[in-house]
Design a protein around this motif. Structure first.
Motif, PDB file in Angstrom:
ATOM      1  N   ASP A 121       0.904  -0.659   0.523  1.00  0.00           N
ATOM      2  CA  ASP A 121      -0.094   0.169   0.050  1.00  0.00           C
ATOM      3  C   ASP A 121       0.748   1.259  -0.361  1.00  0.00           C
ATOM      4  O   ASP A 121       0.120   2.273  -0.683  1.00  0.00           O
ATOM      5  CB  ASP A 121      -0.894  -0.104   1.107  1.00  0.00           C
ATOM      6  N   ALA A 122       2.044   1.429   0.796  1.00  0.00           N
ATOM      7  CA  ALA A 122       3.153   2.575   0.637  1.00  0.00           C
ATOM      8  C   ALA A 122       4.035   2.240   0.748  1.00  0.00           C
ATOM      9  O   ALA A 122       4.309   1.093   1.776  1.00  0.00           O
ATOM     10  CB  ALA A 122       2.402   3.009   2.014  1.00  0.00           C
ATOM     11  N   PRO A 123       4.932   2.823   0.354  1.00  0.00           N
ATOM     12  CA  PRO A 123       6.844   2.473   0.884  1.00  0.00           C
ATOM     13  C   PRO A 123       6.891   2.981   1.952  1.00  0.00           C
ATOM     14  O   PRO A 123       6.274   3.748   3.187  1.00  0.00           O
ATOM     15  CB  PRO A 123       7.583   4.244  -0.279  1.00  0.00           C
ATOM     16  N   ASN A 124       7.772   2.618   2.773  1.00  0.00           N
ATOM     17  CA  ASN A 124       8.899   2.187   4.227  1.00  0.00           C
ATOM     18  C   ASN A 124       9.843   2.953   4.262  1.00  0.00           C
ATOM     19  O   ASN A 124      10.700   3.171   3.569  1.00  0.00           O
ATOM     20  CB  ASN A 124       9.282   0.612   4.686  1.00  0.00           C
ATOM     21  N   ASP A 125       9.486   4.060   4.529  1.00  0.00           N
ATOM     22  CA  ASP A 125      11.181   5.344   4.970  1.00  0.00           C
ATOM     23  C   ASP A 125      10.829   5.003   6.467  1.00  0.00           C
ATOM     24  O   ASP A 125      10.705   4.381   7.175  1.00  0.00           O
ATOM     25  CB  ASP A 125      10.850   6.430   5.171  1.00  0.00           C
ATOM     26  N   GLU A 126      11.932   5.793   6.558  1.00  0.00           N
ATOM     27  CA  GLU A 126      13.022   5.143   7.814  1.00  0.00           C
ATOM     28  C   GLU A 126      11.954   6.079   9.181  1.00  0.00           C
ATOM     29  O   GLU A 126      11.203   5.555  10.585  1.00  0.00           O
ATOM     30  CB  GLU A 126      14.279   6.046   8.227  1.00  0.00           C
ATOM     31  N   ALA A 127      10.898   7.041   9.208  1.00  0.00           N
ATOM     32  CA  ALA A 127      10.151   7.931  10.519  1.00  0.00           C
ATOM     33  C   ALA A 127       8.856   7.328  10.637  1.00  0.00           C
ATOM     34  O   ALA A 127       8.351   6.578  11.124  1.00  0.00           O
ATOM     35  CB  ALA A 127      10.197   9.188   9.203  1.00  0.00           C
ATOM     36  N   THR A 128       8.283   5.953   9.034  1.00  0.00           N
ATOM     37  CA  THR A 128       6.980   6.372   9.144  1.00  0.00           C
ATOM     38  C   THR A 128       6.595   4.801   8.421  1.00  0.00           C
ATOM     39  O   THR A 128       5.387   4.513   9.156  1.00  0.00           O
ATOM     40  CB  THR A 128       6.258   6.515   8.190  1.00  0.00           C
ATOM     41  N   GLY A 129       7.787   4.318   8.279  1.00  0.00           N
ATOM     42  CA  GLY A 129       7.627   2.790   7.806  1.00  0.00           C
ATOM     43  C   GLY A 129       7.627   1.746   9.183  1.00  0.00           C
ATOM     44  O   GLY A 129       7.693   2.119   9.989  1.00  0.00           O
ATOM     45  N   ASN A 231      18.056   4.161   5.332  1.00  0.00           N
ATOM     46  CA  ASN A 231      18.091   3.357   4.378  1.00  0.00           C
ATOM     47  C   ASN A 231      18.613   3.651   3.335  1.00  0.00           C
ATOM     48  O   ASN A 231      18.806   5.037   2.777  1.00  0.00           O
ATOM     49  CB  ASN A 231      16.037   3.553   3.325  1.00  0.00           C
ATOM     50  N   ILE A 232      19.339   2.272   2.935  1.00  0.00           N
ATOM     51  CA  ILE A 232      20.400   2.444   1.541  1.00  0.00           C
ATOM     52  C   ILE A 232      19.478   1.463   0.478  1.00  0.00           C
ATOM     53  O   ILE A 232      19.554   0.565   0.498  1.00  0.00           O
ATOM     54  CB  ILE A 232      21.711   1.885   2.175  1.00  0.00           C
ATOM     55  N   CYS A 233      19.081   2.137   0.172  1.00  0.00           N
ATOM     56  CA  CYS A 233      18.120   1.927  -1.135  1.00  0.00           C
ATOM     57  C   CYS A 233      18.007   3.036  -2.266  1.00  0.00           C
ATOM     58  O   CYS A 233      18.290   3.896  -2.134  1.00  0.00           O
ATOM     59  CB  CYS A 233      16.417   1.019  -1.254  1.00  0.00           C
ATOM     60  N   ALA A 234      17.766   2.786  -3.322  1.00  0.00           N
ATOM     61  CA  ALA A 234      17.221   3.831  -4.903  1.00  0.00           C
ATOM     62  C   ALA A 234      15.745   4.681  -4.872  1.00  0.00           C
ATOM     63  O   ALA A 234      14.799   3.958  -3.423  1.00  0.00           O
ATOM     64  CB  ALA A 234      17.162   3.209  -5.878  1.00  0.00           C
ATOM     65  N   PRO A 235      15.874   4.699  -4.685  1.00  0.00           N
ATOM     66  CA  PRO A 235      13.926   5.869  -4.514  1.00  0.00           C
ATOM     67  C   PRO A 235      12.661   5.152  -5.551  1.00  0.00           C
ATOM     68  O   PRO A 235      12.298   5.838  -5.431  1.00  0.00           O
ATOM     69  CB  PRO A 235      14.099   7.345  -4.299  1.00  0.00           C
ATOM     70  N   LEU A 289      18.520   9.872   3.331  1.00  0.00           N
ATOM     71  CA  LEU A 289      19.859  10.192   2.766  1.00  0.00           C
ATOM     72  C   LEU A 289      18.737  11.130   1.664  1.00  0.00           C
ATOM     73  O   LEU A 289      19.607  12.438   1.897  1.00  0.00           O
ATOM     74  CB  LEU A 289      20.215   8.914   1.489  1.00  0.00           C
ATOM     75  N   LEU A 290      17.446  11.248   1.055  1.00  0.00           N
ATOM     76  CA  LEU A 290      17.248  12.092   0.186  1.00  0.00           C
ATOM     77  C   LEU A 290      16.942  13.732   1.281  1.00  0.00           C
ATOM     78  O   LEU A 290      16.630  14.562   0.844  1.00  0.00           O
ATOM     79  CB  LEU A 290      15.420  12.114  -0.479  1.00  0.00           C
ATOM     80  N   GLU A 291      16.017  13.738   2.304  1.00  0.00           N
ATOM     81  CA  GLU A 291      15.795  14.300   3.888  1.00  0.00           C
ATOM     82  C   GLU A 291      17.186  15.156   3.656  1.00  0.00           C
ATOM     83  O   GLU A 291      17.389  16.625   3.737  1.00  0.00           O
ATOM     84  CB  GLU A 291      15.162  14.233   4.844  1.00  0.00           C
ATOM     85  N   HIS A 292      18.530  14.392   3.338  1.00  0.00           N
ATOM     86  CA  HIS A 292      20.124  15.244   4.232  1.00  0.00           C
ATOM     87  C   HIS A 292      20.158  15.789   2.807  1.00  0.00           C
ATOM     88  O   HIS A 292      21.732  16.630   2.950  1.00  0.00           O
ATOM     89  CB  HIS A 292      20.752  14.629   5.003  1.00  0.00           C
ATOM     90  N   GLY A 293      20.035  15.871   1.298  1.00  0.00           N
ATOM     91  CA  GLY A 293      20.512  16.127   0.430  1.00  0.00           C
ATOM     92  C   GLY A 293      21.559  14.819  -0.449  1.00  0.00           C
ATOM     93  O   GLY A 293      22.077  15.346  -1.075  1.00  0.00           O
TER      94      GLY A 293
END
Length: 318
Positions: A121-129, A231-235, A289-293
């Motif tokens: 249903d939705a992707p898992n990131d570090e904050a909301t996964g 998370n070490i993965c492509a977006p 990773l994306l959040e920090h640039g």
């Protein structure tokens, strides 16, 4: 820099060691067996302190990749080895860092994106996964993998190393053109006309190009403000059916026979592995990773697949 890589004799460790060495850094791999490599290899047993611990004193970073290979049947003996190898090696690295007069400023500890729930249903990131293990109707072997991942990370959390920043590497499948890696296996299926969807093909595949994996490790060493789970993965995770179709297109293979779930279960028995590696939906994105640039060189699978196919052909002259 001086970089120490416990458990660095596998595909990912070799990828890191080779790149660091080529970039002019001092690389020390801690391994259970001796090997002839361009970098130094030091023996350890991954369970007890020894002279190997001196290598961590004054090192710029420790990247712990130690742990028994999970490509096996999850019988009781293998389950015990898989779990204990990860927990024990993490604890002994913690002991070595704690005893060092000049402890490394950063400890990058291997973990896995498998820690997240099987979901569509939705992707898992570090904050909301959502961490896995409570999903209804998932196989016991999948719950075991979650237990391993959470126990592994807990061992890092419990490590008392006040002068060392700790980072959990929740890594997806690392794709490189090296032989016997996961990309080599998947491409082998495609080349034989067997690279169709697995099961119903809906399960998400999270991945990262090997170059971006190495770049992320460099980036994490340099960014002192980032610790904890990353998370070490492509977006761009995508369903298995799309993932395999894209790989067939990149190789130029017009057909790929699909494999039903029962075929995969039967094949896993003969190959002495588990279908979780193929059938679990790993929909993971690199939020921090994306959040920090951090900028990905290969953010989408089509461009990554084309690049990897070209590199594989160049390495194998085919």
């Amino acid at each position: 820099m001086k970089l120490v890589i416990p458990g660095g004799s596998g595909q990912v460790g070799t990828l890191l060691a080779r790149t660091f060495q080529q970039d002019g850094h001092e690389v020390v791999v801690l391994s259970r067996s001796a090997a002839t490599t361009p970098w130094r290899t030091v023996r350890w047993d991954a369970a007890t302190l020894g002279s190997w611990a001196d290598e961590l004193d004054g090192a710029d970073a420790v990247i712990n990749l130690a742990g028994r290979n999970v490509n096996c049947r999850y019988n009781p003996a293998n389950r015990r080895d898989i779990k204990e190898s990860r927990i024990n090696s993490t604890r002994i690295v913690a002991d070595a860092i704690a005893r060092a007069k000049r402890p490394p400023p950063v400890w990058l500890q291997s973990s896995t994106a498998t820690i997240y729930a099987h979901r569509f249903d939705a992707p898992n990131d570090e904050a909301t996964g959502i961490l896995g293990g409570t999903e209804p109707r998932v196989p016991d072997t999948w719950r075991f993998s979650i237990d391993v991942a959470t126990s592994w990370e807990r061992a890092l959390d419990e490590a008392v190393v006040p002068h060392t920043r700790k980072v959990k590497l929740r890594s997806a499948m690392t794709m490189s053109a090296d032989r016997q890696g996961i990309f080599d296996v998947l491409l082998g299926l495609v080349r034989r006309g067997l690279g169709g969807r697995s099961g119903d093909g809906r399960q998400y595949v999270s991945w990262v190009h090997g170059e971006d994996f190495v770049r992320a490790i460099y980036w994490l060493i340099q960014h002192n403000e980032v610790d904890g789970a990353v998370n070490i993965c492509a977006p761009g995770p995508l369903p298995n059916a799309d993932f395999m179709r894209t790989l067939r297109e990149a190789w130029g293979m017009p057909v790929g026979l699909p494999a039903t779930r029962w075929m995969l279960e039967l094949g896993a028995i003969f190959l002495r592995t588990e279908t979780e590696l193929i059938l679990k939906s790993r929909r993971v994105i690199p939020g921090r990773l994306l959040e920090h640039g951090f900028s990905f060189r290969f953010p989408t699978w089509p461009e990554a697949a084309h690049d990897l196919c070209q590199k594989w052909r160049a390495k194998n002259k085919r």
